[in-house]
Enzyme design. Structure first.
Site, PDB file in Angstrom:
ATOM      1  CG  ASP A   3      -2.065   0.989   1.053  1.00  0.00           C
ATOM      2  OD1 ASP A   3      -2.348   1.518   0.013  1.00  0.00           O
ATOM      3  OD2 ASP A   3      -2.971   1.089   2.134  1.00  0.00           O
ATOM      4  CE1 TYR A  19       4.378  -3.215  -8.969  1.00  0.00           C
ATOM      5  CE2 TYR A  19       4.548  -3.005  -6.783  1.00  0.00           C
ATOM      6  CZ  TYR A  19       4.276  -2.632  -7.983  1.00  0.00           C
ATOM      7  OH  TYR A  19       3.607  -1.381  -7.983  1.00  0.00           O
ATOM      8  CE  LYS A  34      -8.113  -2.292  -3.459  1.00  0.00           C
ATOM      9  NZ  LYS A  34      -7.653  -0.819  -2.986  1.00  0.00           N
TER      10      LYS A  34
HETATM   11  S1  IVH Z   1       1.280  -5.418 -10.488  1.00  0.00           S
HETATM   12  C1  IVH Z   1       0.037  -3.807 -14.805  1.00  0.00           C
HETATM   13  N1  IVH Z   1       2.242  -5.892  -8.095  1.00  0.00           N
HETATM   14  O1  IVH Z   1      -1.353  -1.719  -7.192  1.00  0.00           O
HETATM   15  C2  IVH Z   1       0.199  -3.552 -13.367  1.00  0.00           C
HETATM   16  N2  IVH Z   1       0.827  -4.002  -8.418  1.00  0.00           N
HETATM   17  O2  IVH Z   1      -3.943  -1.140  -8.214  1.00  0.00           O
HETATM   18  C3  IVH Z   1       1.184  -3.873 -12.612  1.00  0.00           C
HETATM   19  N3  IVH Z   1       0.776  -2.606  -6.557  1.00  0.00           N
HETATM   20  O3  IVH Z   1      -0.536   0.255 -10.154  1.00  0.00           O
HETATM   21  C4  IVH Z   1       1.118  -3.618 -11.127  1.00  0.00           C
HETATM   22  N4  IVH Z   1       1.613  -3.909  -4.829  1.00  0.00           N
HETATM   23  O4  IVH Z   1       0.779   0.522  -7.673  1.00  0.00           O
HETATM   24  C5  IVH Z   1       1.538  -4.957  -8.811  1.00  0.00           C
HETATM   25  N5  IVH Z   1       2.784  -6.763  -6.118  1.00  0.00           N
HETATM   26  C6  IVH Z   1       2.207  -5.722  -6.872  1.00  0.00           C
HETATM   27  C7  IVH Z   1       1.760  -4.651  -6.416  1.00  0.00           C
HETATM   28  C8  IVH Z   1       1.159  -3.727  -7.107  1.00  0.00           C
HETATM   29  C9  IVH Z   1       1.020  -2.827  -5.077  1.00  0.00           C
HETATM   30  C10 IVH Z   1       0.249  -1.323  -6.546  1.00  0.00           C
HETATM   31  C11 IVH Z   1       0.576  -0.764  -7.859  1.00  0.00           C
HETATM   32  C12 IVH Z   1      -0.444  -0.876  -9.086  1.00  0.00           C
HETATM   33  C13 IVH Z   1      -1.511  -0.919  -8.044  1.00  0.00           C
HETATM   34  C14 IVH Z   1      -2.916  -1.344  -8.878  1.00  0.00           C
END
Ligand code: IVH
Length: 665
Positions: free
Chosen positions: A118, A225, A313
């Protein structure tokens, strides 16, 4: 719902979502929780699905976030930064897996699951192995260039190891962990500054600062990530992304599992929910990703999110209770803050009877009334917040709460700050402001007048015996005899403690005065630089800013404080009471620690500052963070991350007993 009604509702939802997007992405000051935001988005998506004519390309359902800030340079993402489809339901996770099977035309699709950190999304571009820039998501296409701020993150490689010379883009999350957040808010409290409601806001606010020297003082961290552009590196799956990040020295998630099938997916999600609270930072979900890049490419993207990933979530922990009353708290800077008194309710492991309402603007906007049923939420942070008012439970007996025009304690007309958010009691002799100031002055971190507890201070103020901190030094046996339940022995102790405090180091006095933005660290630096309180008082803002780490806000606040005739008079009275206003040269007690640099961590048997003074008196230097220059880390009990860092850098860690032995020679 008729088409007309639906179209009206769609318009209203869009306006609301756009408003919250601006708050979230541009001002980094969200006013609703993620789950509330998601519920609005979901309602919009459903209506647009039922009435496809209503779904236009400019709908918030079709794009991510808001426009970049004007004050940073813009960076166009080579690969757009997308969002993820969200769900709170297990059925939808199963449906997601079924879509993967169908899309790829086979039974088994390997996926990986990792925590959803987060924080704030970040993209780092390395060119020829060197960090070229770091950008925020912005609207997904163009983000802000926050390279200078990101470079301050401890441990973030500015250059990739030899052999990794390609141009590569990694993506991750910038955040502030639990420890850093607690430390940061404690420092802000000391300095009389507004606290951050949660770590995410603190991280977003920090990343948005234009002065990277300020950023460097904040405990930003980052976890990566994804690789958005492999630039010739041999990566073909998310598992390899993890291996590559490890080799590159980029911090990755502490939790990562592979799954096959919907059942395993759900089990892993539940397992992560159990374990995520032990992670040292806030997480709000699990991210499921298809492992093989070839599969990802085949599944493709929608306008907003990849089809090969999904975020599950976790419900933030919420409870319903009744808001009995809104009390007004008067702080030592005079700030009037509304606090909700609640019917006690059990929430995430503790009984909650108070919640923060931040400020009166928020009370008004949420239309919070006394007697309302409310939903409170604890999302990572310790202080619960009121997230929603259950207006349909109202019976008409609720009482509207409005911002006070007068201080509830002394009746003075209130003043508003420049942004009109903080309401203050301007009366320096308001009994509550005086009481809070005194409490701060005598506290352990300031003048350390031990024993003079809350109830004694409250009585001294109530009886009119003390109207400001200088009055403390006029107290005698007779004054204390007017207090209830105070024996002669205690009176002796009080008087001795007050008398001894005359010898306290002047930085403690400066800190104890409770000047806005002047925390203990700032006070210490000022005295190191200026040598005495008088020199600080005489300095103009420009001169004050010559002191390391003193910015415009602190300088302005100090300058204004010392220019007030009441404060100047207070300082004179403190001087004539015999308080130390000039820094004593540290009396040299030996050279045993000459040339060494120390970092103190954990709980010791003496106060940390006392230990620091002893180190200096023996020729050593004391620093706040472990680096290559650190000679020793002195560790008490419950020492934290500094030990890990010391181990990593090969710095010797000594116990208190070993330290004493070194001083003894
Ligand atoms: S993958 C193509 N992995 O959550 C999308 N996102 O609601 C790539 N986030 O924009 C995102 N932890 O800012 C991914 N382990 C994780 C994550 C993560 C947090 C955030 C990220 C993303 C948002 C999407």
């Amino acid at each position: 719902m008729t088409f007309d009604e639906a179209s009206q509702r769609v318009a209203a939802l869009r306006a609301e979502l756009e408003h919250h997007n601006r708050l979230y992405y541009q001002q980094a000051a969200p006013q609703i929780s993620d789950s509330q935001y998601d519920a609005l988005m979901r309602e919009l998506q459903q209506l647009e699905q039922q009435h496809p004519q209503l779904c236009t390309p400019d709908s918030p359902s079709q794009k991510v976030g808001g426009a970049p800030l004007e004050s940073f340079a813009s960076i166009t993402h080579k690969v757009p930064m997308m969002s993820l489809d969200n769900t709170y339901s297990q059925e939808e996770v199963a449906a997601f897996y079924a879509r993967l099977q169908k899309g790829l035309g086979r039974e088994q699709v390997r996926c990986v699951i990792e925590p959803k950190v987060d924080g704030v999304a970040i993209a780092l571009r390395y060119e020829a192995g060197v960090l070229k820039h770091a950008a925020t998501r912005g609207d997904g296409r163009v983000g802000d260039d926050v390279t200078a701020n990101v470079r301050t993150i401890a441990g973030l490689p500015l250059r990739l190891p030899a052999g990794m010379q390609g141009d590569i883009e990694v993506r991750g999350e910038v955040f502030i962990g639990h420890q850093g957040f607690a430390r940061m808010n404690a420092e802000r409290e000391e300095a009389g500054e507004a606290l951050f409601a949660n770590a995410r806001n603190a991280a977003a606010g920090t990343l948005k600062l234009l002065d990277s020297r300020q950023v460097a003082k904040r405990p930003l961290e980052a976890i990566f990530y994804a690789v958005a552009d492999a630039g010739g590196e041999a990566i073909t799956s998310q598992r390899e992304v993890y291996q590559w990040l490890g080799r590159a020295g980029l911090r990755r998630s502490d939790w990562f599992v592979e799954v096959l099938g919907a059942q395993e997916m759900l089990e892993a999600i539940a397992q992560l929910d159990d374990q995520r609270r032990r992670l040292p930072y806030d997480t709000d979900g699990a991210v499921v990703k298809v492992d093989e890049w070839a599969d990802q490419a085949e599944l493709g993207l929608t306008a907003k999110a990849p089809r090969w990933a999904m975020a599950y979530k976790y419900q933030p922990e919420q409870a319903q209770t009744r808001l009995i009353k809104v009390d007004i708290q008067v702080g030592r800077t005079g700030a009037l803050t509304p606090v909700a008194r609640l019917e006690p309710v059990f929430l995430s492991g503790s009984t909650v009877s108070n919640a923060t309402l931040h400020n009166f603007e928020e009370v008004e906007r949420k239309d919070i009334r006394e007697g309302d049923w409310v939903i409170i939420e604890k999302a990572g942070e310790v202080i619960p917040a009121v997230v929603e008012v259950l207006k349909n439970k109202r019976d008409g007996s609720e009482v509207v709460v409005s911002a006070p025009a007068c201080c509830p304690v002394c009746g003075s007309a209130v003043q508003r700050d420049a942004e009109q958010v903080v309401i203050r009691c301007p009366n320096a002799s308001c009994p509550e402001v005086v009481r809070r100031r005194l409490e701060h002055f005598v506290s352990r971190g300031a003048m350390d007048i031990s024993g003079l507890g809350e109830s004694v201070v409250a009585q001294l103020v109530q009886l009119g015996l003390v109207r400001d901190v200088a009055d403390l030094y006029q107290l005698d046996v007779l004054s204390f005899s007017r207090l209830e339940r105070v024996g002669t022995k205690s009176v002796d102790n009080y008087l001795r403690a007050i008398a001894n405090s005359r010898q306290q180091a002047p930085w403690r006095l400066l800190f104890g005065l409770g000047i806005l933005h002047v925390g203990a660290g700032v006070a210490r630096k000022l005295l190191e630089h200026f040598g005495g309180v008088d020199a600080v008082a005489a300095a103009g803002p420009q001169e004050l800013m010559q002191c390391p780490d003193i910015g415009e806000a602190v300088a302005g606040s100090l300058h204004q404080w010392f220019r007030e005739p009441v404060n100047a008079a207070l300082l004179e009275r403190l001087r004539s009471s015999g308080l130390q206003l000039t820094q004593q040269q540290v009396e040299k007690q030996g050279e045993q620690l000459a040339g060494t640099t120390w970092v103190i961590t954990g709980t010791l048997s003496q106060e940390r500052e006392t230990v620091a003074e002893r180190i200096r008196a023996h020729g050593g230097r004391v620093s706040g963070s472990v680096s290559g220059k650190t000679s020793f880390v002195l560790a008490g009990s419950d020492a934290g991350s500094k030990l890990e860092k010391a181990a990593k850098l090969g710095v010797r860690v000594v116990s208190e007993a070993e330290f004493e032995a070194m001083l003894a020679g």
